[in-house]
Design a protein around this motif. Structure first.
Motif, PDB file in Angstrom:
ATOM      1  N   ASP A   1       0.780  -1.290  -0.042  1.00 37.95           N
ATOM      2  CA  ASP A   1       0.157   0.043   0.044  1.00 37.95           C
ATOM      3  C   ASP A   1       0.832   1.292  -0.041  1.00 37.95           C
ATOM      4  O   ASP A   1       2.029   1.255   0.411  1.00 37.95           O
ATOM      5  CB  ASP A   1      -0.984   0.000   1.057  1.00 37.95           C
ATOM      6  CG  ASP A   1      -2.016  -0.883   0.928  1.00 37.95           C
ATOM      7  OD1 ASP A   1      -2.247  -1.432  -0.013  1.00 37.95           O
ATOM      8  OD2 ASP A   1      -2.847  -1.090   1.942  1.00 37.95           O
ATOM      9  N   PRO A   2       0.554   2.399  -0.500  1.00 45.27           N
ATOM     10  CA  PRO A   2       1.200   3.536  -0.736  1.00 45.27           C
ATOM     11  C   PRO A   2       1.033   4.338   0.530  1.00 45.27           C
ATOM     12  O   PRO A   2       0.699   5.599   0.628  1.00 45.27           O
ATOM     13  CB  PRO A   2       0.607   4.435  -1.736  1.00 45.27           C
ATOM     14  CG  PRO A   2      -0.862   3.910  -1.692  1.00 45.27           C
ATOM     15  CD  PRO A   2      -0.913   2.498  -1.174  1.00 45.27           C
TER      16      PRO A   2
ATOM     17  N   SER B   1       4.757   5.058  -2.507  1.00 40.37           N
ATOM     18  CA  SER B   1       3.893   5.768  -3.365  1.00 40.37           C
ATOM     19  C   SER B   1       4.209   5.946  -4.483  1.00 40.37           C
ATOM     20  O   SER B   1       3.743   5.958  -5.742  1.00 40.37           O
ATOM     21  CB  SER B   1       3.823   7.312  -2.787  1.00 40.37           C
ATOM     22  OG  SER B   1       2.920   8.170  -3.478  1.00 40.37           O
TER      23      SER B   1
ATOM     24  N   TYR C   1       3.123   3.974  -7.450  1.00 36.06           N
ATOM     25  CA  TYR C   1       1.510   4.176  -7.918  1.00 36.06           C
ATOM     26  C   TYR C   1       1.528   5.559  -8.471  1.00 36.06           C
ATOM     27  O   TYR C   1       0.701   6.275  -8.857  1.00 36.06           O
ATOM     28  CB  TYR C   1       0.568   4.066  -6.861  1.00 36.06           C
ATOM     29  CG  TYR C   1       0.406   2.806  -6.199  1.00 36.06           C
ATOM     30  CD1 TYR C   1      -0.511   1.734  -6.375  1.00 36.06           C
ATOM     31  CD2 TYR C   1       1.401   2.494  -5.219  1.00 36.06           C
ATOM     32  CE1 TYR C   1      -0.605   0.749  -5.733  1.00 36.06           C
ATOM     33  CE2 TYR C   1       1.401   1.265  -4.587  1.00 36.06           C
ATOM     34  CZ  TYR C   1       0.204   0.282  -5.012  1.00 36.06           C
ATOM     35  OH  TYR C   1       0.022  -0.788  -4.312  1.00 36.06           O
TER      36      TYR C   1
ATOM     37  N   PHE D   1       3.164   3.860 -13.767  1.00 29.22           N
ATOM     38  CA  PHE D   1       2.253   3.361 -14.506  1.00 29.22           C
ATOM     39  C   PHE D   1       2.612   3.577 -15.958  1.00 29.22           C
ATOM     40  O   PHE D   1       2.387   2.609 -16.933  1.00 29.22           O
ATOM     41  CB  PHE D   1       0.857   4.045 -14.160  1.00 29.22           C
ATOM     42  CG  PHE D   1       0.339   3.525 -13.010  1.00 29.22           C
ATOM     43  CD1 PHE D   1       0.315   2.171 -12.467  1.00 29.22           C
ATOM     44  CD2 PHE D   1      -0.036   4.521 -12.007  1.00 29.22           C
ATOM     45  CE1 PHE D   1      -0.459   1.747 -11.461  1.00 29.22           C
ATOM     46  CE2 PHE D   1      -0.738   3.993 -10.638  1.00 29.22           C
ATOM     47  CZ  PHE D   1      -0.819   2.535 -10.536  1.00 29.22           C
TER      48      PHE D   1
ATOM     49  N   THR E   1      -3.677  -3.790 -11.255  1.00 28.52           N
ATOM     50  CA  THR E   1      -3.194  -3.363  -9.787  1.00 28.52           C
ATOM     51  C   THR E   1      -4.124  -3.330  -8.779  1.00 28.52           C
ATOM     52  O   THR E   1      -5.220  -3.039  -8.627  1.00 28.52           O
ATOM     53  CB  THR E   1      -2.520  -1.828  -9.948  1.00 28.52           C
ATOM     54  OG1 THR E   1      -1.793  -1.720  -8.709  1.00 28.52           O
ATOM     55  CG2 THR E   1      -3.306  -0.742 -10.161  1.00 28.52           C
TER      56      THR E   1
ATOM     57  N   ALA F   1      -5.417  -1.353  -5.233  1.00 28.44           N
ATOM     58  CA  ALA F   1      -5.208   0.056  -5.027  1.00 28.44           C
ATOM     59  C   ALA F   1      -5.803   0.561  -3.983  1.00 28.44           C
ATOM     60  O   ALA F   1      -6.655   1.435  -3.822  1.00 28.44           O
ATOM     61  CB  ALA F   1      -6.197   0.630  -6.216  1.00 28.44           C
TER      62      ALA F   1
ATOM     63  N   TYR G   1      -8.093   5.421  -3.396  1.00 29.46           N
ATOM     64  CA  TYR G   1      -8.351   4.650  -4.537  1.00 29.46           C
ATOM     65  C   TYR G   1      -8.655   4.926  -5.749  1.00 29.46           C
ATOM     66  O   TYR G   1      -7.988   4.846  -6.946  1.00 29.46           O
ATOM     67  CB  TYR G   1      -9.769   3.789  -4.159  1.00 29.46           C
ATOM     68  CG  TYR G   1     -10.044   3.024  -5.155  1.00 29.46           C
ATOM     69  CD1 TYR G   1      -9.717   1.685  -5.563  1.00 29.46           C
ATOM     70  CD2 TYR G   1     -11.228   3.186  -6.010  1.00 29.46           C
ATOM     71  CE1 TYR G   1     -10.037   0.770  -6.539  1.00 29.46           C
ATOM     72  CE2 TYR G   1     -11.494   2.563  -7.138  1.00 29.46           C
ATOM     73  CZ  TYR G   1     -10.978   1.319  -7.313  1.00 29.46           C
ATOM     74  OH  TYR G   1     -11.524   0.542  -8.296  1.00 29.46           O
TER      75      TYR G   1
ATOM     76  N   VAL H   1      -5.509   6.562  -7.404  1.00 32.04           N
ATOM     77  CA  VAL H   1      -4.803   5.679  -8.418  1.00 32.04           C
ATOM     78  C   VAL H   1      -5.473   5.459  -9.704  1.00 32.04           C
ATOM     79  O   VAL H   1      -4.908   5.516 -10.734  1.00 32.04           O
ATOM     80  CB  VAL H   1      -4.871   4.121  -7.713  1.00 32.04           C
ATOM     81  CG1 VAL H   1      -4.131   3.123  -8.371  1.00 32.04           C
ATOM     82  CG2 VAL H   1      -4.096   4.247  -6.354  1.00 32.04           C
TER      83      VAL H   1
ATOM     84  N   THR I   1      -4.817   8.393 -11.694  1.00 30.43           N
ATOM     85  CA  THR I   1      -3.283   8.252 -12.073  1.00 30.43           C
ATOM     86  C   THR I   1      -3.362   7.714 -13.463  1.00 30.43           C
ATOM     87  O   THR I   1      -2.309   7.883 -14.557  1.00 30.43           O
ATOM     88  CB  THR I   1      -2.585   8.279 -10.862  1.00 30.43           C
ATOM     89  OG1 THR I   1      -2.659   9.017  -9.744  1.00 30.43           O
ATOM     90  CG2 THR I   1      -0.996   8.057 -11.378  1.00 30.43           C
TER      91      THR I   1
ATOM     92  N   ASN J   1      -1.254  11.411  -8.754  1.00 29.42           N
ATOM     93  CA  ASN J   1       0.084  10.986  -7.829  1.00 29.42           C
ATOM     94  C   ASN J   1       1.249  11.069  -8.972  1.00 29.42           C
ATOM     95  O   ASN J   1       1.330  10.336  -9.794  1.00 29.42           O
ATOM     96  CB  ASN J   1      -0.228   9.598  -7.488  1.00 29.42           C
ATOM     97  CG  ASN J   1       0.934   9.338  -6.377  1.00 29.42           C
ATOM     98  OD1 ASN J   1       1.313  10.437  -5.471  1.00 29.42           O
ATOM     99  ND2 ASN J   1       1.578   8.044  -6.541  1.00 29.42           N
TER     100      ASN J   1
END
Length: 537
Positions: free
Chosen positions: A388-389, A395, A398, A403, A418, A420, A430, A433, A436, A517
């Motif tokens: 998790d970020p 981070s 993500y 990506f 992924t 998220a 969420y 993500v 992004t 992000n």
């Protein structure tokens, strides 16, 4: 506080011997320089392991430590006599306080929610003691050399000690000893410095018998602590976790803890639950099955898969259930996680021995670095089973840049999936993500291939009892179709009808507007931590 008396300097005394004494002091400076940085690194690592967000933790630890060093240096102007005795007593104090700092932090985490005051308080005490060392050494060496030579020699040796510590800590000390025993061993080096000083300057040292006695006591405390550190850490970790701790290890990257209650095996990394054997199949089927189905539909050929993260082999197990998967490249930064789940019989049973399958190739590397260095390889499916970020270091995995790198490594009709975080507990995280990935897709260059199709971004979620409502994002040319979905006997949870419901979000978890992000602006960390903090208070 009274002003220091300059006239007292005449009675403070320098080294009672010549060159041998000077060499011993310079060697001591090298050791205390290494020890001081080690304590700083251990405090930052423990805080990061237990509280997450390594950038914040290291920033606070370094800031408090350096400020405390300055305060300690300031205090030495009131030490007017017996400089050598003061220096040796400081070695004993920093050895004991710094040596037991790791165990004290784990104990605080096990018994109180207010751990930050403990971490920063220990940093302050150790930092102040370390800050007193160099000014005393320079004053001790005033005989036999001018001030500029003393300062140059002392500081250069001190910095060399810090360099040695920064090199040894991640590659030698931490992998071999772990955090708590490393701190205790470093404390023993401070005690050894005090012992050498007492032995060399025995005749000229006031209060030498009492100092010798305290040195023995401190040394015995640290040796006893080192011998009991493994059992003590296990006992403290048992207080942290509801179930029996059956395995606990510290690697250069994280703290690995595995617990068991009856048939339920749980993996924790840095205190965060990664899976529960009771329901992990729900998470891993949701992560793998839609992507494999979409990629099979698009390519109609054997699949080459890149799995980022997932060193436990559970996602690999799900991928191997599908005959169309021909090859899997697994990328995990922590070799030890893969080794445990490949070699330990209990853990290997969970993943069905998937990590020994000849179709699986393991790469022990940071996922970002792996993608950046990847040249010719292209994948039909990329699955991201990453942490998790919760901090800047995760981070980045993500970010729009990351990506974008991953999407460019897909074949013309490839699919990316992924995990998220939770669209309910961390709603903004969420959908950040999702946005992004949409931004990264929008920046892809137009493809000249007739086979290439524009990506559709497909958010979906799944109920995993151990985690709650958990979210995933897929980038694919087409949604998985019912006619391509695996037959019901191949899955324990995710049928096509369940997947169709997973595409629908309740009002309290529907899309919200967020920022993108970026590597240099990790807004996802703020979204993630703010979301989860509302439920963890």
């Amino acid at each position: 506080m009274s002003e220091p008396d300059p006239s007292a300097d005449a009675t403070e005394g320098g080294l009672p011997h010549g060159a041998p004494a000077r060499l011993l002091i310079l060697f001591s400076v090298f050791v205390i320089g290494a020890c001081g940085l080690m304590y700083e690194l251990i405090a930052g690592a423990v805080a990061s392991y237990l509280l997450g967000d390594s950038v914040t933790m290291y920033s606070l630890v370094i800031g408090v430590f350096l400020a405390a060093m300055g305060f300690g240096s300031f205090l030495t102007q009131w030490i007017r006599s017996d400089l050598l005795g003061a220096f040796l007593r400081i070695q004993l104090a920093v050895g004991v306080v710094g040596g037991f700092s790791g165990l004290a932090t784990f104990a605080a985490f096990a018994h109180t929610d207010e751990i930050m005051p403990v971490v920063l308080g220990l940093c302050g005490v150790v930092g102040a003691l370390v800050g007193m060392e160099i000014p005393l050494v320079i004053r001790l060496m005033k005989e036999g050399a001018v001030l500029r030579v003393n300062v140059a020699q002392v500081l250069s040796v001190d910095y060399l000690g810090a360099l040695a510590a920064s090199t040894a800590f991640p590659f030698l000390v931490l992998p071999l000893l772990g955090l708590t025993r490393a701190a205790l061993l470093i404390g023993m080096f401070n005690i050894l410095i005090a012992s050498f000083g007492i032995a060399m300057f025995w005749r000229d040292l006031p209060g030498r018998r009492a100092l010798c006695g305290w040195t023995l006591v401190c040394g015995m405390l640290l040796i006893g602590g080192f011998a009991a550190a493994g059992r003590a850490t296990t006992w403290l970790e048992d207080r942290l976790y509801q179930d029996e701790v059956i395995l606990a290890e510290t690697t250069p990257y994280q703290r690995i803890v595995i617990t068991r209650w009856q048939d339920d095996i749980r993996l924790f990394l840095n205190g965060h639950l990664q899976f529960s054997a009771a329901d992990e199949y729900r998470y891993h089927e949701a992560l793998v099955v839609p992507g494999v189905t979409a990629a099979s539909r698009a390519t109609r050929a054997p699949l080459r898969v890149l799995l980022l993260g997932g060193g436990d082999g559970l996602a690999v197990r799900e991928l191997l259930r599908h005959a169309e998967v021909e090859q899997i490249d697994l990328v995990d930064i922590d070799r030890r996680v893969v080794e445990l789940f490949r070699d330990n019989p209990l853990l290997r049973e969970l993943n069905g021995g998937s990590l020994t399958d000849p179709r699986v190739a393991c790469h022990y590397e940071d996922a970002f670095v792996f993608l950046r260095n990847l040249r010719a390889a292209r994948y039909d499916l990329i699955v991201m089973d990453l942490p998790d970020p919760s901090g800047v270091e995760t981070s980045k995995l993500y970010s729009r840049t990351f990506f974008g790198l991953a999407l460019r490594k897909l074949t013309p009709r490839g699919v990316l999936v992924t995990q998220a975080s939770s669209p309910f507990y961390a709603r903004e995280a969420y959908w950040c993500v999702v946005r992004t990935i949409e931004s990264a897709v929008g920046e892809l260059p137009p493809s000249k291939s007739a086979e290439s199709k524009p990506f559709s971004i497909i958010p979906y979620h799944s109920q995993v009892p151990s985690f709650g409502d958990w979210g995933f994002v897929m980038a694919a040319a087409k949604r998985p179709a019912a006619e391509h979905w695996p037959p019901p006997e191949k899955t324990r949870y995710l049928t096509y009808s369940v997947f169709e419901r997973a595409l629908v979000f309740a009002p309290d978890s529907r899309k919200v507007e967020t920022e993108i992000n970026e590597l240099d602006d990790p807004v996802l960390v703020r979204y993630h931590n703010a979301g989860w903090s509302r439920w963890n208070q």
